[in-house]
Design a protein around this motif. Structure first.
Motif, PDB file in Angstrom:
ATOM      1  N   TRP A  63       0.836  -1.201   0.000  1.00 47.25           N
ATOM      2  CA  TRP A  63       0.000   0.000   0.000  1.00 47.25           C
ATOM      3  C   TRP A  63       0.875   1.256   0.000  1.00 47.25           C
ATOM      4  CZ3 TRP A  63      -1.282   3.996   3.577  1.00 47.25           C
ATOM      5  CH2 TRP A  63      -2.462   4.704   3.282  1.00 47.25           C
ATOM      6  N   GLU A  64       1.986   1.183   0.720  1.00 46.18           N
ATOM      7  CA  GLU A  64       2.891   2.345   0.784  1.00 46.18           C
ATOM      8  C   GLU A  64       3.534   2.648  -0.565  1.00 46.18           C
ATOM      9  OE1 GLU A  64       2.706   0.430   4.821  1.00 46.18           O
ATOM     10  OE2 GLU A  64       2.990  -0.281   2.763  1.00 46.18           O
ATOM     11  N   GLU A  65       3.563   1.662  -1.453  1.00 41.41           N
ATOM     12  CA  GLU A  65       4.190   1.847  -2.769  1.00 41.41           C
ATOM     13  C   GLU A  65       3.178   2.095  -3.876  1.00 41.41           C
ATOM     14  OE1 GLU A  65       6.593  -1.616  -3.407  1.00 41.41           O
ATOM     15  OE2 GLU A  65       7.674  -1.357  -1.517  1.00 41.41           O
ATOM     16  N   ARG A  66       1.933   2.369  -3.483  1.00 45.21           N
ATOM     17  CA  ARG A  66       0.882   2.541  -4.498  1.00 45.21           C
ATOM     18  C   ARG A  66       1.117   3.754  -5.395  1.00 45.21           C
ATOM     19  NH1 ARG A  66      -0.355   4.827   0.067  1.00 45.21           N
ATOM     20  NH2 ARG A  66      -1.722   6.642   0.235  1.00 45.21           N
ATOM     21  N   GLY A  67       1.894   4.725  -4.889  1.00 44.18           N
ATOM     22  CA  GLY A  67       2.134   5.952  -5.650  1.00 44.18           C
ATOM     23  C   GLY A  67       3.216   5.830  -6.712  1.00 44.18           C
ATOM     24  N   ASP A  68       3.833   4.653  -6.825  1.00 50.88           N
ATOM     25  CA  ASP A  68       4.885   4.457  -7.831  1.00 50.88           C
ATOM     26  C   ASP A  68       4.240   4.331  -9.213  1.00 50.88           C
ATOM     27  OD1 ASP A  68       6.882   3.669  -9.504  1.00 50.88           O
ATOM     28  OD2 ASP A  68       7.464   1.883  -8.362  1.00 50.88           O
ATOM     29  N   ARG A  69       4.239   5.433  -9.949  1.00 48.41           N
ATOM     30  CA  ARG A  69       3.495   5.470 -11.212  1.00 48.41           C
ATOM     31  C   ARG A  69       4.267   4.851 -12.384  1.00 48.41           C
ATOM     32  NH1 ARG A  69      -0.918   8.314  -9.811  1.00 48.41           N
ATOM     33  NH2 ARG A  69      -1.773   8.719 -11.858  1.00 48.41           N
ATOM     34  N   SER A  70       5.460   4.315 -12.094  1.00 46.73           N
ATOM     35  CA  SER A  70       6.194   3.620 -13.152  1.00 46.73           C
ATOM     36  C   SER A  70       5.672   2.186 -13.292  1.00 46.73           C
ATOM     37  CB  SER A  70       7.691   3.592 -12.832  1.00 46.73           C
ATOM     38  OG  SER A  70       7.933   2.783 -11.689  1.00 46.73           O
ATOM     39  N   GLN A  71       4.912   1.731 -12.294  1.00 41.40           N
ATOM     40  CA  GLN A  71       4.372   0.370 -12.329  1.00 41.40           C
ATOM     41  C   GLN A  71       2.873   0.439 -12.588  1.00 41.40           C
ATOM     42  OE1 GLN A  71       6.205  -2.578  -9.636  1.00 41.40           O
ATOM     43  NE2 GLN A  71       6.810  -0.835  -8.386  1.00 41.40           N
ATOM     44  N   PHE A  72       2.445  -0.081 -13.712  1.00 38.89           N
ATOM     45  CA  PHE A  72       1.018  -0.047 -14.056  1.00 38.89           C
ATOM     46  C   PHE A  72       0.721  -1.121 -15.095  1.00 38.89           C
ATOM     47  CE2 PHE A  72       3.162   2.795 -17.017  1.00 38.89           C
ATOM     48  CZ  PHE A  72       2.630   2.422 -18.248  1.00 38.89           C
ATOM     49  N   VAL A  73      -0.555  -1.393 -15.275  1.00 39.92           N
ATOM     50  CA  VAL A  73      -0.978  -2.285 -16.354  1.00 39.92           C
ATOM     51  C   VAL A  73      -1.943  -1.500 -17.246  1.00 39.92           C
ATOM     52  CG1 VAL A  73      -2.916  -3.259 -15.012  1.00 39.92           C
ATOM     53  CG2 VAL A  73      -1.999  -4.523 -16.959  1.00 39.92           C
ATOM     54  N   GLU A  74      -1.782  -1.682 -18.550  1.00 39.96           N
ATOM     55  CA  GLU A  74      -2.698  -1.059 -19.509  1.00 39.96           C
ATOM     56  C   GLU A  74      -3.230  -2.148 -20.429  1.00 39.96           C
ATOM     57  OE1 GLU A  74      -3.021   2.975 -22.247  1.00 39.96           O
ATOM     58  OE2 GLU A  74      -1.055   2.281 -21.589  1.00 39.96           O
ATOM     59  N   SER A  75      -4.513  -2.026 -20.770  1.00 39.01           N
ATOM     60  CA  SER A  75      -5.112  -3.031 -21.639  1.00 39.01           C
ATOM     61  C   SER A  75      -4.584  -2.877 -23.061  1.00 39.01           C
ATOM     62  CB  SER A  75      -6.639  -2.911 -21.612  1.00 39.01           C
ATOM     63  OG  SER A  75      -7.037  -1.615 -22.033  1.00 39.01           O
ATOM     64  N   ASP A  76      -4.744  -3.933 -23.834  1.00 39.51           N
ATOM     65  CA  ASP A  76      -4.267  -3.959 -25.211  1.00 39.51           C
ATOM     66  C   ASP A  76      -4.979  -2.909 -26.060  1.00 39.51           C
ATOM     67  OD1 ASP A  76      -2.385  -5.015 -26.812  1.00 39.51           O
ATOM     68  OD2 ASP A  76      -3.175  -7.061 -26.786  1.00 39.51           O
ATOM     69  N   ASP A  77      -4.435  -2.598 -27.237  1.00 38.29           N
ATOM     70  CA  ASP A  77      -5.025  -1.589 -28.121  1.00 38.29           C
ATOM     71  C   ASP A  77      -6.516  -1.835 -28.334  1.00 38.29           C
ATOM     72  OD1 ASP A  77      -2.595  -0.432 -28.354  1.00 38.29           O
ATOM     73  OD2 ASP A  77      -2.084  -1.368 -30.272  1.00 38.29           O
ATOM     74  N   ASP A  78      -7.292  -0.772 -28.184  1.00 32.95           N
ATOM     75  CA  ASP A  78      -8.743  -0.817 -28.411  1.00 32.95           C
ATOM     76  C   ASP A  78      -9.455  -1.855 -27.551  1.00 32.95           C
ATOM     77  OD1 ASP A  78      -8.393   1.154 -30.373  1.00 32.95           O
ATOM     78  OD2 ASP A  78      -7.991  -0.355 -31.911  1.00 32.95           O
ATOM     79  N   GLU A  79      -8.852  -2.215 -26.460  1.00 36.11           N
ATOM     80  CA  GLU A  79      -9.488  -3.151 -25.526  1.00 36.11           C
ATOM     81  C   GLU A  79      -9.696  -2.437 -24.196  1.00 36.11           C
ATOM     82  OE1 GLU A  79     -10.635  -6.111 -25.897  1.00 36.11           O
ATOM     83  OE2 GLU A  79      -9.720  -6.897 -27.735  1.00 36.11           O
ATOM     84  N   VAL A  80     -10.915  -2.483 -23.698  1.00 36.35           N
ATOM     85  CA  VAL A  80     -11.224  -1.820 -22.433  1.00 36.35           C
ATOM     86  C   VAL A  80     -11.087  -2.797 -21.265  1.00 36.35           C
ATOM     87  CG1 VAL A  80     -13.105  -0.771 -21.099  1.00 36.35           C
ATOM     88  CG2 VAL A  80     -12.739  -0.095 -23.477  1.00 36.35           C
ATOM     89  N   GLU A  81     -11.402  -4.069 -21.501  1.00 32.45           N
ATOM     90  CA  GLU A  81     -11.490  -5.030 -20.409  1.00 32.45           C
ATOM     91  C   GLU A  81     -10.122  -5.579 -19.975  1.00 32.45           C
ATOM     92  OE1 GLU A  81     -15.069  -7.819 -20.647  1.00 32.45           O
ATOM     93  OE2 GLU A  81     -14.865  -7.158 -22.727  1.00 32.45           O
TER      94      GLU A  81
END
Length: 217
Positions: A63-81
């Protein structure tokens, strides 16, 4: 001077107690509550539709590291889910979830939870979820969505289906927090029962046989 006296006496009133507790409670205590990420079986964790392989696992962290914005997941192109399959190393009583995203339309707007359906695919998401949430934009990882604890009291596998966002072509998540209690997997209890039932010198033989038989039961 009277203001000083009031401030000093503030902690004794009912209101003072309450807000004082809230002020003192956060960082350490709150961080501990969100420690279920340590109980995820990382090798079997899956995220379907992730643009970059392995990025889905990055959002489950302290929880303390939640602000690390270098770590994220993004969905594939044109995919919302996005669909997270999260196996735990034991049984979990899930009490709450945090979902933190970007300050734009890539932020998830709907989350559907399914329990104990390993290797879930998008085909399975047509079924009724165990619980569904409409999400608000949360940029700081402070918004907690409480689960129906009775329904999520014995979870060994959690699937999180992010089904909608606020209108962008892809969905982006920085952090998912899981709050709850963890107990060791049930199969260890079975072993203990067997030991008690057969107190004889051949116990070590049972020990060798048991692991194979557990997974079948």
């Amino acid at each position: 001077a009277s203001r000083g006296a009031m401030a000093h006496g503030h902690g004794h009133g009912a209101g003072g107690c309450c807000c004082g507790a809230e002020r003192e409670e956060p960082p350490e205590r709150r961080g501990l509550a969100w420690g279920l990420y340590l109980r995820i079986d990382r090798e079997r964790l899956q995220c379907l539709n992730e643009r970059r392989e392995g990025s889905g696992a990055l959002v489950f962290r302290a929880w303390e590291e939640r602000g690390d914005r270098s770590q994220f997941v993004e969905s594939d192109d044109d995919e919302v889910e996005l669909l997270f399959n999260i196996p735990f190393t034991g049984n979990v009583k899930l009490k709450g979830i945090i979902v933190m995203g970007e300050d734009d339309d890539t932020h998830p707007s709907e989350m559907r939870l399914f329990k104990n359906i390993p290797h879930m695919s998008f085909d399975n998401t047509a079924r009724e979820p165990d619980q569904m949430f409409s999400l608000n934009r949360d940029l700081t990882g402070e918004l907690e969505y409480p689960t129906k604890i009775a329904r999520f009291s014995n979870v060994y596998h959690l699937s999180i289906h992010i089904s909608k966002n606020f209108g962008a072509e892809t969905t982006k998540i920085f952090y998912i927090g899981l709050k709850g209690e963890w107990t060791e997997a049930h199969r260890h209890e079975v072993t203990i029962c067997n030991y008690e039932a057969s107190a004889n010198p051949a116990d070590h033989k049972i020990d060798q046989i048991m692991p194979e038989t557990h997974f079948i039961s």
